[in-house]
Design a protein around this motif. Structure first.
Motif, PDB file in Angstrom:
ATOM      1  N   ASP A 122      16.357   0.008  21.222  1.00 24.46           N
ATOM      2  CA  ASP A 122      15.705   1.140  20.182  1.00 24.46           C
ATOM      3  C   ASP A 122      15.212   0.687  18.811  1.00 24.46           C
ATOM      4  O   ASP A 122      15.759  -0.358  18.557  1.00 24.46           O
ATOM      5  CB  ASP A 122      16.347   2.614  20.016  1.00 24.46           C
TER       6      ASP A 122
ATOM      7  N   LEU B 181      15.317   2.264  16.044  1.00 23.90           N
ATOM      8  CA  LEU B 181      16.027   2.881  14.810  1.00 23.90           C
ATOM      9  C   LEU B 181      17.342   2.165  14.412  1.00 23.90           C
ATOM     10  O   LEU B 181      17.608   2.079  13.148  1.00 23.90           O
ATOM     11  CB  LEU B 181      16.453   4.529  15.321  1.00 23.90           C
ATOM     12  N   LYS B 182      17.997   1.870  15.491  1.00 22.35           N
ATOM     13  CA  LYS B 182      19.461   1.157  15.090  1.00 22.35           C
ATOM     14  C   LYS B 182      19.333  -0.030  14.230  1.00 22.35           C
ATOM     15  O   LYS B 182      19.531  -0.264  13.334  1.00 22.35           O
ATOM     16  CB  LYS B 182      20.140   0.999  16.322  1.00 22.35           C
TER      17      LYS B 182
ATOM     18  N   GLY C 275      16.804   0.624  11.263  1.00 18.11           N
ATOM     19  CA  GLY C 275      17.527   1.434  10.327  1.00 18.11           C
ATOM     20  C   GLY C 275      18.584   0.730   9.494  1.00 18.11           C
ATOM     21  O   GLY C 275      18.481   0.998   8.020  1.00 18.11           O
TER      22      GLY C 275
END
Length: 265
Positions: free
Chosen positions: A180, A182-183, A186
Protein backbone atom coordinates in the motif's frame (compact mmCIF):
# COMPACT_ATOMS: atom_id res chain seq x y z
CA UNK A 1 25.60 -10.69 -14.21
CA UNK A 2 23.48 -11.38 -17.29
CA UNK A 3 20.40 -11.82 -15.11
CA UNK A 4 21.14 -8.55 -13.33
CA UNK A 5 21.50 -6.66 -16.63
CA UNK A 6 18.30 -8.17 -18.02
CA UNK A 7 16.42 -7.21 -14.85
CA UNK A 8 17.90 -3.71 -14.86
CA UNK A 9 16.88 -3.15 -18.48
CA UNK A 10 13.43 -4.51 -17.67
CA UNK A 11 13.07 -1.91 -14.90
CA UNK A 12 13.72 0.85 -17.40
CA UNK A 13 11.01 -0.38 -19.77
CA UNK A 14 8.52 -0.81 -16.93
CA UNK A 15 9.08 2.62 -15.38
CA UNK A 16 9.99 4.85 -18.33
CA UNK A 17 6.48 6.34 -18.41
CA UNK A 18 6.07 6.74 -14.65
CA UNK A 19 6.36 9.89 -12.56
CA UNK A 20 9.29 8.36 -10.69
CA UNK A 21 11.34 8.21 -13.90
CA UNK A 22 10.35 11.61 -15.28
CA UNK A 23 10.74 13.21 -11.87
CA UNK A 24 14.50 12.62 -12.09
CA UNK A 25 14.50 14.88 -15.16
CA UNK A 26 11.69 17.35 -14.47
CA UNK A 27 12.65 18.15 -10.85
CA UNK A 28 16.20 19.42 -11.55
CA UNK A 29 15.08 21.16 -14.74
CA UNK A 30 12.22 22.99 -13.01
CA UNK A 31 14.22 24.10 -9.96
CA UNK A 32 17.29 25.27 -11.88
CA UNK A 33 15.11 27.06 -14.45
CA UNK A 34 13.34 28.89 -11.62
CA UNK A 35 16.73 29.84 -10.17
CA UNK A 36 17.77 31.16 -13.58
CA UNK A 37 14.58 33.25 -13.90
CA UNK A 38 14.92 34.57 -10.33
CA UNK A 39 18.51 35.76 -10.85
CA UNK A 40 17.81 37.05 -14.37
CA UNK A 41 14.78 39.15 -13.34
CA UNK A 42 16.49 40.47 -10.19
CA UNK A 43 19.93 40.92 -11.75
CA UNK A 44 20.25 44.46 -10.37
CA UNK A 45 20.45 42.98 -6.86
CA UNK A 46 23.30 40.66 -7.84
CA UNK A 47 25.34 42.85 -10.16
CA UNK A 48 27.71 44.12 -7.46
CA UNK A 49 28.41 40.68 -6.02
CA UNK A 50 31.84 39.12 -6.56
CA UNK A 51 31.73 36.12 -8.93
CA UNK A 52 32.16 33.53 -6.17
CA UNK A 53 29.22 34.94 -4.21
CA UNK A 54 27.14 35.03 -7.39
CA UNK A 55 27.68 31.30 -7.90
CA UNK A 56 26.98 30.62 -4.23
CA UNK A 57 23.70 32.58 -4.29
CA UNK A 58 22.58 31.00 -7.55
CA UNK A 59 23.43 27.40 -6.63
CA UNK A 60 21.97 27.69 -3.12
CA UNK A 61 18.49 28.04 -4.63
CA UNK A 62 18.81 24.43 -5.80
CA UNK A 63 20.96 23.17 -2.94
CA UNK A 64 18.77 24.72 -0.26
CA UNK A 65 15.62 23.07 -1.55
CA UNK A 66 17.23 19.68 -2.18
CA UNK A 67 19.14 19.57 1.08
CA UNK A 68 16.12 20.19 3.29
CA UNK A 69 12.99 18.31 2.16
CA UNK A 70 12.96 17.68 -1.58
CA UNK A 71 15.81 15.15 -1.72
CA UNK A 72 14.46 12.90 1.07
CA UNK A 73 10.91 13.10 -0.33
CA UNK A 74 12.06 12.36 -3.88
CA UNK A 75 14.17 9.43 -2.61
CA UNK A 76 11.13 8.03 -0.78
CA UNK A 77 9.01 8.40 -3.91
CA UNK A 78 11.61 6.75 -6.17
CA UNK A 79 11.89 3.74 -3.86
CA UNK A 80 8.11 3.43 -3.79
CA UNK A 81 7.58 3.88 -7.54
CA UNK A 82 10.12 1.20 -8.52
CA UNK A 83 8.39 -1.43 -6.40
CA UNK A 84 4.85 -0.17 -6.95
CA UNK A 85 5.02 -1.32 -10.58
CA UNK A 86 5.02 -4.94 -9.35
CA UNK A 87 2.50 -4.34 -6.56
CA UNK A 88 0.03 -2.70 -8.92
CA UNK A 89 0.22 -5.44 -11.56
CA UNK A 90 0.55 -8.22 -8.95
CA UNK A 91 3.61 -9.70 -10.66
CA UNK A 92 5.95 -10.38 -7.72
CA UNK A 93 5.43 -14.15 -7.83
CA UNK A 94 5.88 -14.18 -11.59
CA UNK A 95 9.03 -12.08 -11.30
CA UNK A 96 10.63 -14.32 -8.68
CA UNK A 97 9.64 -17.50 -10.55
CA UNK A 98 11.73 -16.48 -13.60
CA UNK A 99 15.02 -18.35 -14.23
CA UNK A 100 16.89 -15.40 -12.72
CA UNK A 101 18.21 -15.40 -9.17
CA UNK A 102 16.38 -13.41 -6.53
CA UNK A 103 19.63 -11.62 -5.86
CA UNK A 104 19.76 -10.38 -9.47
CA UNK A 105 16.12 -9.23 -9.38
CA UNK A 106 16.44 -7.56 -5.98
CA UNK A 107 19.80 -5.97 -6.84
CA UNK A 108 18.61 -4.69 -10.22
CA UNK A 109 15.56 -3.05 -8.68
CA UNK A 110 17.62 -1.38 -5.98
CA UNK A 111 20.33 -0.15 -8.33
CA UNK A 112 17.73 1.10 -10.77
CA UNK A 113 16.27 3.23 -7.95
CA UNK A 114 19.83 4.42 -7.23
CA UNK A 115 20.29 5.13 -10.95
CA UNK A 116 17.23 7.44 -10.98
CA UNK A 117 18.59 9.27 -7.95
CA UNK A 118 21.99 9.56 -9.64
CA UNK A 119 20.41 10.95 -12.83
CA UNK A 120 18.56 13.56 -10.75
CA UNK A 121 21.72 14.70 -8.95
CA UNK A 122 23.81 14.66 -12.15
CA UNK A 123 21.25 16.84 -13.93
CA UNK A 124 21.18 19.25 -11.01
CA UNK A 125 24.96 19.60 -11.34
CA UNK A 126 24.98 20.02 -15.13
CA UNK A 127 22.00 22.40 -15.21
CA UNK A 128 23.39 24.59 -12.43
CA UNK A 129 26.67 24.88 -14.31
CA UNK A 130 24.91 25.43 -17.63
CA UNK A 131 22.38 28.01 -16.43
CA UNK A 132 25.07 29.86 -14.46
CA UNK A 133 27.24 30.21 -17.54
CA UNK A 134 24.19 31.14 -19.62
CA UNK A 135 23.50 34.01 -17.22
CA UNK A 136 26.98 35.41 -17.86
CA UNK A 137 26.12 35.39 -21.58
CA UNK A 138 22.63 36.93 -21.47
CA UNK A 139 23.54 39.27 -18.57
CA UNK A 140 27.22 40.17 -19.07
CA UNK A 141 27.12 42.43 -15.99
CA UNK A 142 26.71 39.24 -13.93
CA UNK A 143 30.28 37.98 -14.00
CA UNK A 144 29.65 34.25 -13.57
CA UNK A 145 32.38 33.56 -16.12
CA UNK A 146 35.04 35.07 -13.86
CA UNK A 147 34.85 32.26 -11.32
CA UNK A 148 34.79 28.50 -11.87
CA UNK A 149 32.71 26.53 -9.40
CA UNK A 150 32.15 23.38 -11.47
CA UNK A 151 34.27 21.11 -9.25
CA UNK A 152 32.66 22.30 -6.02
CA UNK A 153 29.14 21.86 -7.45
CA UNK A 154 29.96 18.31 -8.53
CA UNK A 155 31.31 17.56 -5.06
CA UNK A 156 28.28 19.02 -3.27
CA UNK A 157 25.72 17.11 -5.35
CA UNK A 158 27.83 13.95 -5.04
CA UNK A 159 27.78 14.39 -1.26
CA UNK A 160 24.00 14.88 -1.31
CA UNK A 161 23.65 11.68 -3.34
CA UNK A 162 25.68 9.72 -0.79
CA UNK A 163 23.72 11.25 2.09
CA UNK A 164 20.44 9.95 0.63
CA UNK A 165 21.52 6.31 0.28
CA UNK A 166 20.52 5.34 3.82
CA UNK A 167 17.01 6.67 3.17
CA UNK A 168 16.89 4.87 -0.17
CA UNK A 169 17.75 1.48 1.34
CA UNK A 170 15.22 1.80 4.16
CA UNK A 171 12.40 3.03 1.92
CA UNK A 172 13.19 0.48 -0.77
CA UNK A 173 12.77 -2.36 1.70
CA UNK A 174 9.59 -0.89 3.23
CA UNK A 175 7.97 -0.32 -0.16
CA UNK A 176 8.92 -3.81 -1.28
CA UNK A 177 7.32 -5.47 1.74
CA UNK A 178 4.24 -3.21 2.01
CA UNK A 179 2.11 -2.95 -1.13
CA UNK A 180 0.00 0.00 0.00
CA UNK A 181 0.93 3.65 -0.43
CA UNK A 182 0.29 4.85 3.10
CA UNK A 183 2.69 2.75 5.18
CA UNK A 184 6.05 3.27 3.41
CA UNK A 185 5.31 6.79 2.18
CA UNK A 186 3.64 7.90 5.42
CA UNK A 187 6.48 6.62 7.60
CA UNK A 188 9.00 8.18 5.23
CA UNK A 189 7.33 11.59 5.32
CA UNK A 190 7.08 11.57 9.12
CA UNK A 191 10.73 10.50 9.44
CA UNK A 192 11.75 13.26 6.99
CA UNK A 193 10.04 15.93 9.09
CA UNK A 194 11.66 14.53 12.25
CA UNK A 195 15.05 14.45 10.51
CA UNK A 196 14.69 18.05 9.34
CA UNK A 197 13.81 19.15 12.89
CA UNK A 198 16.78 17.30 14.40
CA UNK A 199 19.24 18.65 11.82
CA UNK A 200 17.92 22.23 11.90
CA UNK A 201 18.22 22.28 15.69
CA UNK A 202 21.76 20.90 15.35
CA UNK A 203 21.22 18.02 17.76
CA UNK A 204 24.65 16.48 18.30
CA UNK A 205 23.48 12.95 17.47
CA UNK A 206 21.33 13.83 14.45
CA UNK A 207 23.97 12.24 12.20
CA UNK A 208 22.78 8.84 13.48
CA UNK A 209 19.28 9.40 12.05
CA UNK A 210 19.36 8.72 8.27
CA UNK A 211 16.52 11.10 7.38
CA UNK A 212 18.53 14.04 8.72
CA UNK A 213 21.58 13.23 6.59
CA UNK A 214 20.82 15.47 3.55
CA UNK A 215 20.42 18.57 5.71
CA UNK A 216 23.39 17.52 7.83
CA UNK A 217 25.47 17.06 4.69
CA UNK A 218 24.64 20.62 3.65
CA UNK A 219 25.66 22.00 7.02
CA UNK A 220 29.00 20.17 7.05
CA UNK A 221 30.00 20.65 3.42
CA UNK A 222 32.64 23.42 3.81
CA UNK A 223 36.07 22.43 5.09
CA UNK A 224 37.01 24.63 8.01
CA UNK A 225 40.52 25.94 7.38
CA UNK A 226 42.22 29.18 6.59
CA UNK A 227 42.89 30.28 3.03
CA UNK A 228 42.10 32.90 0.39
CA UNK A 229 38.61 34.39 0.58
CA UNK A 230 37.90 33.35 -3.01
CA UNK A 231 38.75 29.69 -2.40
CA UNK A 232 36.94 26.97 -0.50
CA UNK A 233 36.93 23.18 -0.44
CA UNK A 234 34.04 20.76 -0.02
CA UNK A 235 34.31 18.21 2.77
CA UNK A 236 32.59 15.18 1.23
CA UNK A 237 33.19 12.32 3.64
CA UNK A 238 31.82 13.67 6.90
CA UNK A 239 30.35 11.47 9.64
CA UNK A 240 26.78 11.82 8.36
CA UNK A 241 27.88 10.50 4.95
CA UNK A 242 29.75 7.57 6.52
CA UNK A 243 26.69 6.66 8.62
CA UNK A 244 24.47 6.94 5.52
CA UNK A 245 26.73 4.56 3.58
CA UNK A 246 26.87 2.11 6.49
CA UNK A 247 23.07 2.10 6.91
CA UNK A 248 22.60 1.72 3.14
CA UNK A 249 24.89 -1.33 2.99
CA UNK A 250 23.45 -3.01 6.11
CA UNK A 251 19.79 -2.51 5.16
CA UNK A 252 20.45 -3.54 1.53
CA UNK A 253 22.00 -6.88 2.57
CA UNK A 254 19.43 -7.45 5.34
CA UNK A 255 16.65 -6.67 2.87
CA UNK A 256 17.86 -9.37 0.51
CA UNK A 257 17.79 -12.02 3.24
CA UNK A 258 14.32 -10.87 4.32
CA UNK A 259 13.04 -11.12 0.75
CA UNK A 260 14.82 -14.47 0.25
CA UNK A 261 13.03 -16.03 3.21
CA UNK A 262 9.70 -14.30 2.83
CA UNK A 263 6.95 -15.29 0.43
CA UNK A 264 6.47 -12.10 -1.59
CA UNK A 265 2.89 -11.73 -2.78
Amino acid sequence: MRGFLLSFRSEFYKTRKTLGFWGSIILPLAITALAFVAVYTKSDKFVKMPPMMLWAQFSMISLGSMGTLLLPIYTIFVAYSVNNVEHKSDTWKTLFSLPISRWAVYGAKYFYAFFLLFICMALFTLLNIGFGNLLSFVKPELKFNEFHMELQLMQVFYKLLLSALGILSIQFLLSLLWPDFLKPMGLGFVATVVGAILASNQWEYSYLFPYSHPMGAMRSMIKQHGGPSDHFEIDIYTKDVYVSLAIAAIVFVAGYFIVQKRSVK
